[in-house]
Design a protein around this motif. Structure first.
Motif, PDB file in Angstrom:
ATOM      1  N   PRO A  32      10.682  -3.034 -16.633  1.00 18.27           N
ATOM      2  CA  PRO A  32      11.701  -2.035 -16.275  1.00 18.27           C
ATOM      3  C   PRO A  32      13.055  -2.309 -16.934  1.00 18.27           C
ATOM      4  CG  PRO A  32      10.472  -2.676 -14.330  1.00 18.27           C
ATOM      5  CD  PRO A  32      10.055  -3.619 -15.429  1.00 18.27           C
ATOM      6  N   ALA A  40       1.181   3.438 -15.348  1.00 18.11           N
ATOM      7  CA  ALA A  40       1.123   4.904 -15.393  1.00 18.11           C
ATOM      8  C   ALA A  40      -0.111   5.414 -16.135  1.00 18.11           C
ATOM      9  CB  ALA A  40       2.383   5.431 -16.084  1.00 18.11           C
ATOM     10  N   GLU A  58       2.810 -11.950 -19.683  1.00 16.89           N
ATOM     11  CA  GLU A  58       3.592 -10.853 -20.259  1.00 16.89           C
ATOM     12  C   GLU A  58       4.691 -10.448 -19.239  1.00 16.89           C
ATOM     13  OE1 GLU A  58       2.992  -7.363 -19.342  1.00 16.89           O
ATOM     14  OE2 GLU A  58       4.461  -6.838 -20.885  1.00 16.89           O
ATOM     15  N   GLY A  59       5.903 -10.208 -19.708  1.00 17.11           N
ATOM     16  CA  GLY A  59       6.995  -9.837 -18.794  1.00 17.11           C
ATOM     17  C   GLY A  59       7.428 -11.029 -17.957  1.00 17.11           C
ATOM     18  N   ASP A  60       7.561 -10.796 -16.662  1.00 20.90           N
ATOM     19  CA  ASP A  60       7.936 -11.855 -15.723  1.00 20.90           C
ATOM     20  C   ASP A  60       6.675 -12.318 -14.970  1.00 20.90           C
ATOM     21  OD1 ASP A  60      10.328 -13.145 -14.082  1.00 20.90           O
ATOM     22  OD2 ASP A  60       8.788 -12.478 -12.657  1.00 20.90           O
ATOM     23  N   ILE A  72       6.767  -0.749 -24.929  1.00 24.25           N
ATOM     24  CA  ILE A  72       8.184  -1.032 -25.183  1.00 24.25           C
ATOM     25  C   ILE A  72       8.332  -2.352 -25.951  1.00 24.25           C
ATOM     26  CG2 ILE A  72      10.444  -1.376 -24.094  1.00 24.25           C
ATOM     27  CD1 ILE A  72       8.909  -0.210 -21.510  1.00 24.25           C
ATOM     28  N   LEU A 121       7.625   5.936 -21.274  1.00 23.34           N
ATOM     29  CA  LEU A 121       7.641   4.925 -22.351  1.00 23.34           C
ATOM     30  C   LEU A 121       6.285   4.232 -22.462  1.00 23.34           C
ATOM     31  CD1 LEU A 121      10.426   4.442 -20.385  1.00 23.34           C
ATOM     32  CD2 LEU A 121      11.090   3.344 -22.499  1.00 23.34           C
ATOM     33  N   GLU A 122       5.882   3.968 -23.706  1.00 23.62           N
ATOM     34  CA  GLU A 122       4.668   3.184 -23.980  1.00 23.62           C
ATOM     35  C   GLU A 122       5.033   2.012 -24.872  1.00 23.62           C
ATOM     36  OE1 GLU A 122       1.940   5.743 -26.093  1.00 23.62           O
ATOM     37  OE2 GLU A 122       1.515   6.950 -24.305  1.00 23.62           O
ATOM     38  N   PRO A 150       8.563  -8.583 -22.523  1.00 25.83           N
ATOM     39  CA  PRO A 150       7.760  -7.361 -22.610  1.00 25.83           C
ATOM     40  C   PRO A 150       7.057  -7.122 -23.934  1.00 25.83           C
ATOM     41  CG  PRO A 150      10.075  -6.850 -22.874  1.00 25.83           C
ATOM     42  CD  PRO A 150      10.001  -8.324 -22.586  1.00 25.83           C
ATOM     43  N   PHE A 191       6.124 -10.732 -11.247  1.00 23.59           N
ATOM     44  CA  PHE A 191       6.327  -9.294 -11.062  1.00 23.59           C
ATOM     45  C   PHE A 191       5.059  -8.575 -11.525  1.00 23.59           C
ATOM     46  CE2 PHE A 191       8.074  -5.172 -12.598  1.00 23.59           C
ATOM     47  CZ  PHE A 191       8.621  -4.724 -11.408  1.00 23.59           C
ATOM     48  N   TYR A 192       4.240  -8.119 -10.584  1.00 26.99           N
ATOM     49  CA  TYR A 192       2.945  -7.485 -10.887  1.00 26.99           C
ATOM     50  C   TYR A 192       2.180  -8.298 -11.931  1.00 26.99           C
ATOM     51  CZ  TYR A 192       4.691  -3.242  -8.583  1.00 26.99           C
ATOM     52  OH  TYR A 192       5.188  -2.329  -7.677  1.00 26.99           O
ATOM     53  N   ALA A 193       2.024  -9.581 -11.687  1.00 26.23           N
ATOM     54  CA  ALA A 193       1.514 -10.424 -12.763  1.00 26.23           C
ATOM     55  C   ALA A 193       0.315 -11.261 -12.333  1.00 26.23           C
ATOM     56  CB  ALA A 193       2.642 -11.337 -13.253  1.00 26.23           C
ATOM     57  N   TYR A 236      -2.572   1.685 -20.969  1.00 28.38           N
ATOM     58  CA  TYR A 236      -2.221   0.812 -19.840  1.00 28.38           C
ATOM     59  C   TYR A 236      -0.733   0.431 -19.881  1.00 28.38           C
ATOM     60  CZ  TYR A 236      -2.226  -3.334 -16.871  1.00 28.38           C
ATOM     61  OH  TYR A 236      -1.937  -4.245 -15.893  1.00 28.38           O
ATOM     62  N   PHE A 237      -0.224   0.094 -21.065  1.00 26.81           N
ATOM     63  CA  PHE A 237       1.177  -0.331 -21.165  1.00 26.81           C
ATOM     64  C   PHE A 237       2.086   0.900 -21.255  1.00 26.81           C
ATOM     65  CE2 PHE A 237      -0.831  -4.360 -22.364  1.00 26.81           C
ATOM     66  CZ  PHE A 237      -0.160  -5.200 -21.497  1.00 26.81           C
ATOM     67  N   SER A 238       2.255   1.547 -20.131  1.00 32.45           N
ATOM     68  CA  SER A 238       3.105   2.735 -20.086  1.00 32.45           C
ATOM     69  C   SER A 238       3.752   2.838 -18.713  1.00 32.45           C
ATOM     70  CB  SER A 238       2.267   3.990 -20.368  1.00 32.45           C
ATOM     71  OG  SER A 238       1.279   4.158 -19.381  1.00 32.45           O
TER      72      SER A 238
HETATM   73  C1  LIG Z   1       0.305  -6.089 -14.787  1.00 38.90           C
HETATM   74  S1  LIG Z   1       1.846  -5.256 -14.997  1.00 38.90           S
HETATM   75  C2  LIG Z   1       2.752  -6.496 -15.806  1.00 38.90           C
HETATM   76  C3  LIG Z   1       4.220  -6.423 -15.502  1.00 38.90           C
HETATM   77  C4  LIG Z   1       4.978  -7.556 -16.150  1.00 38.90           C
HETATM   78  N1  LIG Z   1       4.710  -8.800 -15.485  1.00 38.90           N
HETATM   79  C5  LIG Z   1       6.465  -7.298 -16.167  1.00 38.90           C
HETATM   80  O1  LIG Z   1       7.238  -8.159 -15.709  1.00 38.90           O
HETATM   81  O2  LIG Z   1       6.889  -6.251 -16.666  1.00 38.90           O
HETATM   82  C6  LIG Z   1       1.445  -4.170 -16.297  1.00 38.90           C
HETATM   83  C7  LIG Z   1       2.281  -2.908 -16.266  1.00 38.90           C
HETATM   84  O3  LIG Z   1       3.585  -3.230 -16.670  1.00 38.90           O
HETATM   85  C8  LIG Z   1       4.128  -2.182 -17.459  1.00 38.90           C
HETATM   86  N2  LIG Z   1       4.459  -2.743 -18.780  1.00 38.90           N
HETATM   87  C9  LIG Z   1       4.513  -4.044 -19.073  1.00 38.90           C
HETATM   88  N3  LIG Z   1       4.922  -4.235 -20.339  1.00 38.90           N
HETATM   89  C10 LIG Z   1       5.121  -3.014 -20.862  1.00 38.90           C
HETATM   90  C11 LIG Z   1       5.561  -2.532 -22.130  1.00 38.90           C
HETATM   91  N4  LIG Z   1       5.848  -3.388 -23.120  1.00 38.90           N
HETATM   92  N5  LIG Z   1       5.661  -1.191 -22.311  1.00 38.90           N
HETATM   93  C12 LIG Z   1       5.379  -0.332 -21.315  1.00 38.90           C
HETATM   94  N6  LIG Z   1       4.956  -0.725 -20.096  1.00 38.90           N
HETATM   95  C13 LIG Z   1       4.841  -2.039 -19.861  1.00 38.90           C
HETATM   96  C14 LIG Z   1       3.074  -1.079 -17.550  1.00 38.90           C
HETATM   97  O4  LIG Z   1       3.364  -0.129 -16.548  1.00 38.90           O
HETATM   98  C15 LIG Z   1       1.793  -1.850 -17.235  1.00 38.90           C
HETATM   99  O5  LIG Z   1       0.812  -1.009 -16.660  1.00 38.90           O
END
Ligand SMILES: C[S@@+](CC[C@H](N)C(=O)[O-])C[C@H]1O[C@@H](n2cnc3c(N)ncnc32)[C@H](O)[C@@H]1O
Length: 232
Positions: free
Chosen positions: A126, A171, A96-98, A197, A194-195, A11, A101-103, A218-220
């Motif tokens: 999450p 969000a 970014e992230g997984d 994270i 959270l923003e 994240p 998962f929404y990727a 966007y990242f919230s």
């Molecule tokens: C396209 S999705 C990516 C998700 C990502 N693949 C994951 O596994 O968390 C983007 C959304 O993930 C959330 N997000 C991802 N990273 C974040 C972070 N570091 N802080 C807050 N929200 C985050 C936000 O809701 C953002 O709008």
């Protein structure tokens, strides 16, 4: 040997990258990643300590509500990646992230899955939200769902009514709508916001009634959990 690898980089905090993610990044011939119009890539930024002399393939993703724009970008990017794979190169796509998962990786995977592919899981937002809050996402028999701010009010309120724990992704532009849904379902006091994270500009609001009624970044996300939980 060629392969297309989706690499989850977590994240935001580079220490949350897995050993496997680092290994695949370091052994890749080419690193691909989405960039915005300013040329910035969150995934590349997270992985920057492990980028050496790999070839870089930035993929410009314009912000657009029209899904045809995204389709064109993914068609073109997958064609470029296919050329590299045909040259027997290993291409790692930083995500970014997984990656599942929404990727964005999922759109490339569906176009390139006839190749040799590997997917490296990453810590998802999450999970990192719960740890940033130091608050369990679920306990015992609690139910849990993930939705996005792109859903309409009826859907969001239904989820808030039916589930014990709810994560609301994406969000940013939906913040005002989500706050209204939380109020309508009497769950305002159970929500946390959270923003960014795990990044330098991380921001947590435990009392979402204090949030300004305007769009956020966007990242919230919102995390909603039951106020009363059994002691175990
Ligand atoms: C396209 S999705 C990516 C998700 C990502 N693949 C994951 O596994 O968390 C983007 C959304 O993930 C959330 N997000 C991802 N990273 C974040 C972070 N570091 N802080 C807050 N929200 C985050 C936000 O809701 C953002 O709008």
């Amino acid at each position: 040997m060629n392969s297309f690898v989706g690499v989850g980089v977590g994240p935001g905090d580079p220490e949350l990258m897995t050993l496997k993610a680092v290994r695949h990044i370091q052994s890749a011939d080419v690193l691909a990643y989405l960039v915005n119009k300013e040329g910035h890539s969150q995934a590349k930024e997270i992985a920057k300590n492990f980028i050496e002399d790999q070839e870089l393939l930035p993929i410009l993703m314009p912000m657009a509500d029209d899904s045809k724009v995204g389709d064109q970008v993914y068609d073109q990017a997958s064609a470029q990646i296919q050329v590299l794979l045909d040259q027997d190169k290993k291409v790692a796509f930083l995500c970014e992230g997984d990656p599942l998962f929404y990727a964005s990786f999922t759109y490339l995977l569906s176009r390139l899955e006839h190749n040799s592919t590997i997917v490296v899981p990453g810590i998802s937002s999450p999970q990192s939200a719960a740890c940033a809050l130091q608050h369990p996402l679920t306990m015992l028999t609690e139910s849990y769902c993930v939705i996005t701010g792109r859903h309409d009010e009826t859907f969001i309120e239904h989820a808030l009514t039916k589930f014990d724990s709810i994560v609301i992704m994406k969000a940013g532009r939906a913040r005002v709508k989500i706050l209204t849904c939380l109020e309508n379902t009497q769950r305002l006091d159970e929500a946390k916001y959270l923003e960014y994270i795990g990044r330098d500009n991380e921001y947590i609001q435990w009392d979402v009634k204090q949030l300004e009624k305007k769009a956020g970044p966007y990242f919230s996300m919102f995390v909603v959990t039951k106020a009363t939980r059994p002691r175990v």
